[in-house]
Design a protein around this motif. Sequence first.
Motif, PDB file in Angstrom:
ATOM      1  N   LEU A 169       0.850  -1.191   0.000  1.00 41.45           N
ATOM      2  CA  LEU A 169       0.000   0.000   0.000  1.00 41.45           C
ATOM      3  C   LEU A 169       0.880   1.233   0.000  1.00 41.45           C
ATOM      4  CD1 LEU A 169      -3.069   0.860   0.200  1.00 41.45           C
ATOM      5  CD2 LEU A 169      -2.527   1.487   2.544  1.00 41.45           C
ATOM      6  N   SER A 170       0.605   2.123  -0.942  1.00 45.13           N
ATOM      7  CA  SER A 170       1.375   3.357  -1.049  1.00 45.13           C
ATOM      8  C   SER A 170       0.421   4.481  -1.402  1.00 45.13           C
ATOM      9  CB  SER A 170       2.436   3.178  -2.135  1.00 45.13           C
ATOM     10  OG  SER A 170       3.095   4.389  -2.380  1.00 45.13           O
ATOM     11  N   LEU A 171       0.601   5.620  -0.733  1.00 45.22           N
ATOM     12  CA  LEU A 171      -0.255   6.776  -0.972  1.00 45.22           C
ATOM     13  C   LEU A 171       0.615   7.959  -1.345  1.00 45.22           C
ATOM     14  CD1 LEU A 171      -2.653   6.601   2.076  1.00 45.22           C
ATOM     15  CD2 LEU A 171      -3.415   6.779  -0.289  1.00 45.22           C
ATOM     16  N   THR A 172       0.343   8.549  -2.489  1.00 50.73           N
ATOM     17  CA  THR A 172       1.039   9.775  -2.874  1.00 50.73           C
ATOM     18  C   THR A 172       0.008  10.885  -2.974  1.00 50.73           C
ATOM     19  OG1 THR A 172       2.761   8.591  -4.071  1.00 50.73           O
ATOM     20  CG2 THR A 172       2.444  10.911  -4.620  1.00 50.73           C
ATOM     21  N   VAL A 173       0.196  11.914  -2.178  1.00 55.20           N
ATOM     22  CA  VAL A 173      -0.752  13.023  -2.173  1.00 55.20           C
ATOM     23  C   VAL A 173      -0.063  14.287  -2.677  1.00 55.20           C
ATOM     24  CG1 VAL A 173      -2.183  14.516  -0.717  1.00 55.20           C
ATOM     25  CG2 VAL A 173      -2.145  12.051  -0.317  1.00 55.20           C
ATOM     26  N   THR A 174      -0.709  14.929  -3.643  1.00 54.57           N
ATOM     27  CA  THR A 174      -0.257  16.233  -4.125  1.00 54.57           C
ATOM     28  C   THR A 174      -1.225  17.272  -3.565  1.00 54.57           C
ATOM     29  OG1 THR A 174       0.437  15.204  -6.191  1.00 54.57           O
ATOM     30  CG2 THR A 174       0.276  17.612  -6.168  1.00 54.57           C
ATOM     31  N   VAL A 175      -0.697  18.314  -2.957  1.00 53.93           N
ATOM     32  CA  VAL A 175      -1.581  19.371  -2.458  1.00 53.93           C
ATOM     33  C   VAL A 175      -1.330  20.661  -3.213  1.00 53.93           C
ATOM     34  CG1 VAL A 175      -2.047  18.616  -0.099  1.00 53.93           C
ATOM     35  CG2 VAL A 175       0.082  19.833  -0.616  1.00 53.93           C
ATOM     36  N   ILE A 176      -2.369  21.464  -3.288  1.00 51.79           N
ATOM     37  CA  ILE A 176      -2.288  22.765  -3.945  1.00 51.79           C
ATOM     38  C   ILE A 176      -2.895  23.797  -3.007  1.00 51.79           C
ATOM     39  CG2 ILE A 176      -3.161  24.141  -5.885  1.00 51.79           C
ATOM     40  CD1 ILE A 176      -3.059  21.459  -7.523  1.00 51.79           C
ATOM     41  N   GLY A 177      -2.159  24.874  -2.798  1.00 55.62           N
ATOM     42  CA  GLY A 177      -2.648  25.939  -1.942  1.00 55.62           C
ATOM     43  C   GLY A 177      -2.538  27.289  -2.637  1.00 55.62           C
ATOM     44  N   MET A 178      -3.184  28.289  -2.054  1.00 48.95           N
ATOM     45  CA  MET A 178      -3.146  29.641  -2.619  1.00 48.95           C
ATOM     46  C   MET A 178      -2.513  30.584  -1.610  1.00 48.95           C
ATOM     47  SD  MET A 178      -4.861  29.256  -5.485  1.00 48.95           S
ATOM     48  CE  MET A 178      -5.913  27.934  -6.117  1.00 48.95           C
ATOM     49  N   VAL A 179      -1.788  31.559  -2.134  1.00 50.42           N
ATOM     50  CA  VAL A 179      -1.193  32.569  -1.264  1.00 50.42           C
ATOM     51  C   VAL A 179      -1.233  33.902  -2.014  1.00 50.42           C
ATOM     52  CG1 VAL A 179       1.192  32.115  -2.070  1.00 50.42           C
ATOM     53  CG2 VAL A 179       0.822  33.042   0.226  1.00 50.42           C
ATOM     54  N   GLY A 180      -1.374  34.986  -1.260  1.00 47.78           N
ATOM     55  CA  GLY A 180      -1.392  36.307  -1.890  1.00 47.78           C
ATOM     56  C   GLY A 180      -0.119  36.522  -2.706  1.00 47.78           C
ATOM     57  N   LYS A 181      -0.225  37.285  -3.777  1.00 49.22           N
ATOM     58  CA  LYS A 181       0.938  37.504  -4.653  1.00 49.22           C
ATOM     59  C   LYS A 181       2.157  37.980  -3.877  1.00 49.22           C
ATOM     60  CE  LYS A 181      -0.960  38.452  -9.218  1.00 49.22           C
ATOM     61  NZ  LYS A 181      -1.161  39.456 -10.266  1.00 49.22           N
ATOM     62  N   GLY A 182       3.252  37.247  -4.025  1.00 48.52           N
ATOM     63  CA  GLY A 182       4.501  37.647  -3.378  1.00 48.52           C
ATOM     64  C   GLY A 182       4.531  37.421  -1.876  1.00 48.52           C
ATOM     65  N   LYS A 183       3.496  36.742  -1.337  1.00 50.49           N
ATOM     66  CA  LYS A 183       3.427  36.564   0.118  1.00 50.49           C
ATOM     67  C   LYS A 183       3.848  35.165   0.579  1.00 50.49           C
ATOM     68  CE  LYS A 183       1.937  39.338   2.690  1.00 50.49           C
ATOM     69  NZ  LYS A 183       2.692  40.356   3.458  1.00 50.49           N
ATOM     70  N   ALA A 184       4.366  34.333  -0.308  1.00 50.13           N
ATOM     71  CA  ALA A 184       4.832  33.012   0.126  1.00 50.13           C
ATOM     72  C   ALA A 184       6.005  33.186   1.086  1.00 50.13           C
ATOM     73  CB  ALA A 184       5.239  32.158  -1.077  1.00 50.13           C
ATOM     74  N   ARG A 185       6.089  32.290   2.080  1.00 45.18           N
ATOM     75  CA  ARG A 185       7.113  32.386   3.123  1.00 45.18           C
ATOM     76  C   ARG A 185       8.249  31.414   2.838  1.00 45.18           C
ATOM     77  NH1 ARG A 185       5.727  37.204   4.963  1.00 45.18           N
ATOM     78  NH2 ARG A 185       3.697  37.224   6.043  1.00 45.18           N
ATOM     79  N   TYR A 186       9.455  31.942   2.692  1.00 47.27           N
ATOM     80  CA  TYR A 186      10.597  31.097   2.363  1.00 47.27           C
ATOM     81  C   TYR A 186      11.550  30.935   3.540  1.00 47.27           C
ATOM     82  CZ  TYR A 186       8.722  32.152  -2.208  1.00 47.27           C
ATOM     83  OH  TYR A 186       7.876  32.295  -3.269  1.00 47.27           O
ATOM     84  N   ARG A 187      12.261  29.811   3.512  1.00 50.83           N
ATOM     85  CA  ARG A 187      13.259  29.562   4.555  1.00 50.83           C
ATOM     86  C   ARG A 187      14.484  30.451   4.351  1.00 50.83           C
ATOM     87  NH1 ARG A 187      14.273  23.421   2.436  1.00 50.83           N
ATOM     88  NH2 ARG A 187      12.169  23.271   3.251  1.00 50.83           N
ATOM     89  N   SER A 188      14.520  31.109   3.226  1.00 47.31           N
ATOM     90  CA  SER A 188      15.665  31.972   2.908  1.00 47.31           C
ATOM     91  C   SER A 188      15.500  33.394   3.436  1.00 47.31           C
ATOM     92  CB  SER A 188      15.849  32.022   1.388  1.00 47.31           C
ATOM     93  OG  SER A 188      14.647  32.471   0.774  1.00 47.31           O
ATOM     94  N   ALA A 189      14.435  33.652   4.188  1.00 48.57           N
ATOM     95  CA  ALA A 189      14.134  35.035   4.582  1.00 48.57           C
ATOM     96  C   ALA A 189      14.673  35.443   5.955  1.00 48.57           C
ATOM     97  CB  ALA A 189      12.617  35.253   4.538  1.00 48.57           C
ATOM     98  N   ALA A 190      15.419  34.555   6.631  1.00 49.17           N
ATOM     99  CA  ALA A 190      15.950  34.910   7.956  1.00 49.17           C
ATOM    100  C   ALA A 190      17.073  35.944   7.826  1.00 49.17           C
ATOM    101  CB  ALA A 190      16.464  33.653   8.656  1.00 49.17           C
ATOM    102  N   GLU A 191      17.114  36.870   8.789  1.00 48.60           N
ATOM    103  CA  GLU A 191      18.152  37.913   8.764  1.00 48.60           C
ATOM    104  C   GLU A 191      18.788  38.060  10.146  1.00 48.60           C
ATOM    105  OE1 GLU A 191      16.606  41.618   7.278  1.00 48.60           O
ATOM    106  OE2 GLU A 191      16.082  40.745   5.319  1.00 48.60           O
ATOM    107  N   ALA A 192      20.028  38.525  10.150  1.00 49.60           N
ATOM    108  CA  ALA A 192      20.736  38.756  11.413  1.00 49.60           C
ATOM    109  C   ALA A 192      19.902  39.667  12.301  1.00 49.60           C
ATOM    110  CB  ALA A 192      22.095  39.375  11.140  1.00 49.60           C
TER     111      ALA A 192
END
Lengths: 328, 328
Positions: B127-150
Motif C-alpha cells: 500500500l502506497s499513498l502519494t498526495v499532491t496538495v495545492i494551496g493559494m497565497v497572496g501575490k509575493g506573500k509566500a514564506r521562504y526559509r531563505s528570509a531569515a536575517e541577522a
Amino acid sequence: MDEFSFIRSIKPDHYRQSSLIKGIDDDAAVFRPSGHDVVTAVDTMVEGVHFTRQTMEPEQIGYRVLAANISDLAAMGSTPAFYLVSITIPSDWTHGELERVYDGMKKLGNTYQMDLIGGDTVSGSELSLTVTVIGMVGKGKARYRSAAEAGDVLFVTGTLGDSRAGLEWLLNPKGQASKDHTYLIQRHQTPVPRVSFAANLSHLERLALNDVSDGVANEANEMAGASNVDLYIDLKALPFSEPIRNVFPEDYVDWGLSGGEDFELLGSVSEKDWPHVLKAAEQAGVTVSRIGHVKTKEGPEPVVRVNKSGEWERLTSSGYTHMKEKGD
Amino acid sequence: MDEFSFIRSIKPDHYRQSSLIKGIDDDAAVFRPSGHDVVTAVDTMVEGVHFTRQTMEPEQIGYRVLAANISDLAAMGSTPAFYLVSITIPSDWTHGELERVYDGMKKLGNTYQMDLIGGDTVSGSELSLTVTVIGMVGKGKARYRSAAEAGDVLFVTGTLGDSRAGLEWLLNPKGQASKDHTYLIQRHQTPVPRVSFAANLSHLERLALNDVSDGVANEANEMAGASNVDLYIDLKALPFSEPIRNVFPEDYVDWGLSGGEDFELLGSVSEKDWPHVLKAAEQAGVTVSRIGHVKTKEGPEPVVRVNKSGEWERLTSSGYTHMKEKGD
C-alpha cells in the motif's frame, strides 16, 4: 543509496518557466499563473504492473509516465508547464539506473520547456513513479469531454492499438523484430502526446477532447456520457497503422477499441470547424481521421454505436459489442 | 476489487472551493487562482516504511499523509485548497479499509474546505499513498526559509519530539498505555498542521518559515543555509511536552533535535514583529517558543550552534553536536 546525493543529482540546475517563483528549494513550489486557468493531473506507474525491465529501459519508464500525464494536459487543451515526481525506490535499483529514469522524464519535459519543481523520494519493495503535472490554459478555454453536441464530427488523432501491439511483441517475441515490430515497440515505449495539435485548436469556440488512455471504446463512452449524446463510430474509418495490420491482422481492431494507452486524442467538433481540425493536425505533423458523428440521445442512456457489417451495434466501455440489439 | 466502483465510492459528491472549475470528471482538473500565487507539494507514504497496521488505523494513514502535505503548505504561508491522491493497492487491503483511508483524508481536508480533484488507482504489492496538495497565497506573500536575517528571533510552534515518542511506544509498548502515552500516540497519528498560525501572520512584511518534518536540527540547518546566516539555538528553550519528559526522560532532547515529523513550524522574524507572532499563536490556539536568534555568518559556511552546558557547539543536520569545536 544516499538519498541526499540522489536528490542533488536529479535537481534541475535551472528553470525555464517564467511563471515559476520557487522551485524545489523550499517546503513547496510556488508559481504565478498570471491570468491563466491551471490544469493538473496525476499518474502512477508501478514495476511489474505497468512495465518490467523486459518491456522498458529506465529512460523509457521515465519518459512514459510523464508522457501519459502530458497527454492528459493535451486533452484539456493546456500547455504543459511543471511536473513533480514521487519515486519509491527498491534496493535492487542502482543510483545510475534511477538517474536514467529521471533523464527520460527530463528529455520529454525539455520538449515542452517543463520544469521539475518538486517531489518525494522514499524506499519500498517495488519501483513506483507518481508524476503530477501542471499546465496552463487561457481562461475558460479548457477542453472538456462534455462539450460534444449533436451534429458534430467525431475524430481521432494518429493510429490506434499500436501501443498494445508493441507490448504484445515485447512480452511474447517470436523471432527477430522486423521494422514493423520496431515501430510498434517504439509506439509503446515512447508515445508522443498530442500537445501541439490541441494547442493549434485554441481559437475554436467549442471542442470536446478526451485522451485515449483506455481504448477508444472506453473514451467514446465517457464522452457520450459526459455530453449526454449518442456517438456513432464507423469501424472501417478507425485509423490503424500498416505495421499493426501486418503483424497482428487478427487482433488490431479489438486492440484499437480496447487496447488502450495510445495517448491519441478523441475529439468532437462542429462540421463547420472540421477544416480547422484538419489544418491543426497538418501543422502539428500528426494525422487525424474522421471516425463518426454525434447524434441526439435516443434512449434513456447515452450510448456509443459502431457500424459493423452494415448494422449499428452498441459498443460498451470495454469494447464489447452487443450483436443486433434491436430494442436498445 | 472493482476499480471503477472503488473510484465511485471515493469521488466527492460536491466541491467547496470557488476557484475550482472542473473536478475529477475529466482528463485533468481545472481551477482559476484569480490573482493568487499557487503553492504545490507532494508526499508519499509506504506501508512498512512510514506506517504499519500496528502503528496506524486506516483513517490515520489517510489523515497523516495529507497532514504532512498541508504542513508544507502552512510553512509557505498558503491556504490549502486542493489535493490529488494516487494510491497503490495490494491484494490484502479490502475495499472497506481503503475507504477508511480516504475518510481520514476527507475528515482533515474538510477542516480546510479542501477538495479532492484528481488521482490514480493502481495495483501493486504494498500500500502506497502519494498526495499532491495545492494551496493559494497572496501575490509575493509566500514564506521562504531563505528570509531569515541577522538580529531575528528564532521560534518554533508547539512541542518537539512527541511524534517520534509516540511511534517508539507503538513499536515497543511496555505495559498499559497511560494518559501520557495516549497523548504521544495521538501526536504521531494525527498531527495538526499549523495553517491558522501561519495565516494569522500574513500581514508581516518578512517572515521565514520551515516545517519541522525531519527534526529541528535539520530544518534549522536548511534555514541557515538558505538565508546564509548563523542560527543560535538555546537547548534549554526548546519546547517539550510534559508527557515526553515523563515517559522518555533520556531521549526527548535527541528526539526533539532529530526525531522528525512533528509538523511544527520553525520561524525567524524581526524583534519588532515578535509580539505579532505571540498574538498569532494565541489566536490559533497553539503555543510558540522563542528558541534562539540569528546572527551574521561568521565562518565560510552558515552554521547552526546550540548552547549546551554553557558553550556554543555546532549542531549538524542530523542532530549531532561537535563538542568544543573551538576553531570552528
